[in-house]
Design an enzyme around this catalytic site. Structure first.
Site, PDB file in Angstrom:
ATOM      1  N   ALA A   1      47.194   9.243 -17.880  1.00 12.49           N
ATOM      2  CA  ALA A   1      48.044   8.224 -17.270  1.00 12.49           C
ATOM      3  C   ALA A   1      47.190   7.218 -16.514  1.00 12.49           C
ATOM      4  O   ALA A   1      45.966   7.207 -16.641  1.00 12.49           O
ATOM      5  CB  ALA A   1      49.050   8.883 -16.337  1.00 12.49           C
ATOM      6  N   ASN A   2      47.820   6.358 -15.737  1.00 16.91           N
ATOM      7  CA  ASN A   2      47.091   5.413 -14.898  1.00 16.91           C
ATOM      8  C   ASN A   2      47.774   5.323 -13.531  1.00 16.91           C
ATOM      9  O   ASN A   2      48.781   5.963 -13.298  1.00 16.91           O
ATOM     10  CB  ASN A   2      47.018   4.040 -15.590  1.00 16.91           C
ATOM     11  CG  ASN A   2      48.392   3.482 -15.866  1.00 16.91           C
ATOM     12  OD1 ASN A   2      49.141   3.166 -14.946  1.00 16.91           O
ATOM     13  ND2 ASN A   2      48.753   3.370 -17.145  1.00 16.91           N
ATOM     14  N   ARG A   3      47.243   4.504 -12.654  1.00 14.76           N
ATOM     15  CA  ARG A   3      47.679   4.490 -11.259  1.00 14.76           C
ATOM     16  C   ARG A   3      48.879   3.599 -10.964  1.00 14.76           C
ATOM     17  O   ARG A   3      49.200   3.347  -9.813  1.00 14.76           O
ATOM     18  CB  ARG A   3      46.518   4.074 -10.357  1.00 14.76           C
ATOM     19  CG  ARG A   3      45.375   5.045 -10.379  1.00 14.76           C
ATOM     20  CD  ARG A   3      44.294   4.637  -9.398  1.00 14.76           C
ATOM     21  NE  ARG A   3      43.080   5.398  -9.609  1.00 14.76           N
ATOM     22  CZ  ARG A   3      42.891   6.650  -9.189  1.00 14.76           C
ATOM     23  NH1 ARG A   3      43.840   7.261  -8.508  1.00 14.76           N
ATOM     24  NH2 ARG A   3      41.768   7.275  -9.434  1.00 14.76           N
TER      25      ARG A   3
END
Ligand code: C5P
Length: 218
Positions: free
Chosen positions: A29-31
């Protein structure tokens, strides 16, 4: 729905990260928190728009009084977006994972036996570019560009490459605190040039952008 300059307009917003499974319990995933996309959906709704909100697993709660579609992966997000067409305008605020794990496992990968797993990636569909090339392309398509260097140059290039009308560019270097934070400093790139907006709360960025969209759609 509230009456306003966007009454009678159907507007799509994508928001949040996507999760790309490695196995049933792990993902990439990412932030992205989904805060800017959520604020945009609220602002568009409050100007009277019928909002279709397609969100990945965000850490902020989705707005009420929108047509909510929760997805996990980029492929699911593309499907939900295609199903929502036709719309008058679309804003792609989601931070879509560029890659997914090829052949993600049906069962949890065990730590034992075969040593350290190796992962191969394949490319996810570009939702923004796909919709810009779509036979029922919305009249106004707005993309986002999260960059950590040469923000404007990359964003200008992105606007042309993806075929969208506007790009909202922001510098997401960790020092800016934008990802997960409540403020945003953006540059609006249109066919006529670049506007540098001052640092603003994400809700205010959303209200200004929604107002600009209403003007463009009028
Ligand atoms: O190429 P990049 O990810 O920097 O482009 C950002 C813009 O494209 C954002 O508006 C994002 O929502 C959209 N995008 C997309 N599908 C992807 C990758 C990005 O819609 N697979």
């Amino acid at each position: 729905l509230r009456a306003g300059p966007l009454s009678g307009k159907r507007v799509l917003v994508t928001s949040g990260p996507t999760h790309e499974p490695i196995d049933p319990v792990r993902y990439i995933a990412n932030r992205s928190s989904g805060a800017q996309g959520t604020a945009l959906a609220v602002a568009l709704r409050d100007l009277g728009a019928e909002v279709v909100f397609v969100t990945g697993p965000a850490s902020v709660a989705p707005p009420d009084r929108v047509e909510l579609h929760k997805v996990e992966t980029a492929q699911q997000m593309l499907e939900a977006v295609q199903t929502a067409l036709p719309v008058d305008a679309a804003v792609f605020a989601a931070a879509v994972a560029d890659w997914r794990v090829e052949g993600s496992h049906a069962q949890k990968i065990k730590k034992t036996a075969h040593g350290i797993p190796e992962m191969k990636f394949s490319e996810n569909p570009d939702i923004l570019a796909t919709i810009c090339a779509h036979p029922t392309r919305p009249a106004l398509v707005v993309g986002f560009a999260a960059e950590t260097q040469d923000v404007i140059a990359h964003a200008r290039d992105k606007r042309l490459r993806k075929g969208c009308d506007w790009i909202v560019a922001n510098d997401v270097s960790p020092a800016t605190g934008i990802m997960g934070g409540s403020n945003n400093t953006v540059h609006l790139i249109t066919e006529t040039g670049v506007e540098d907006w001052p640092p603003l709360p994400k809700a205010e960025v959303a209200r200004r952008l929604a107002a600009r969209m209403a003007k463009a759609l009028a």
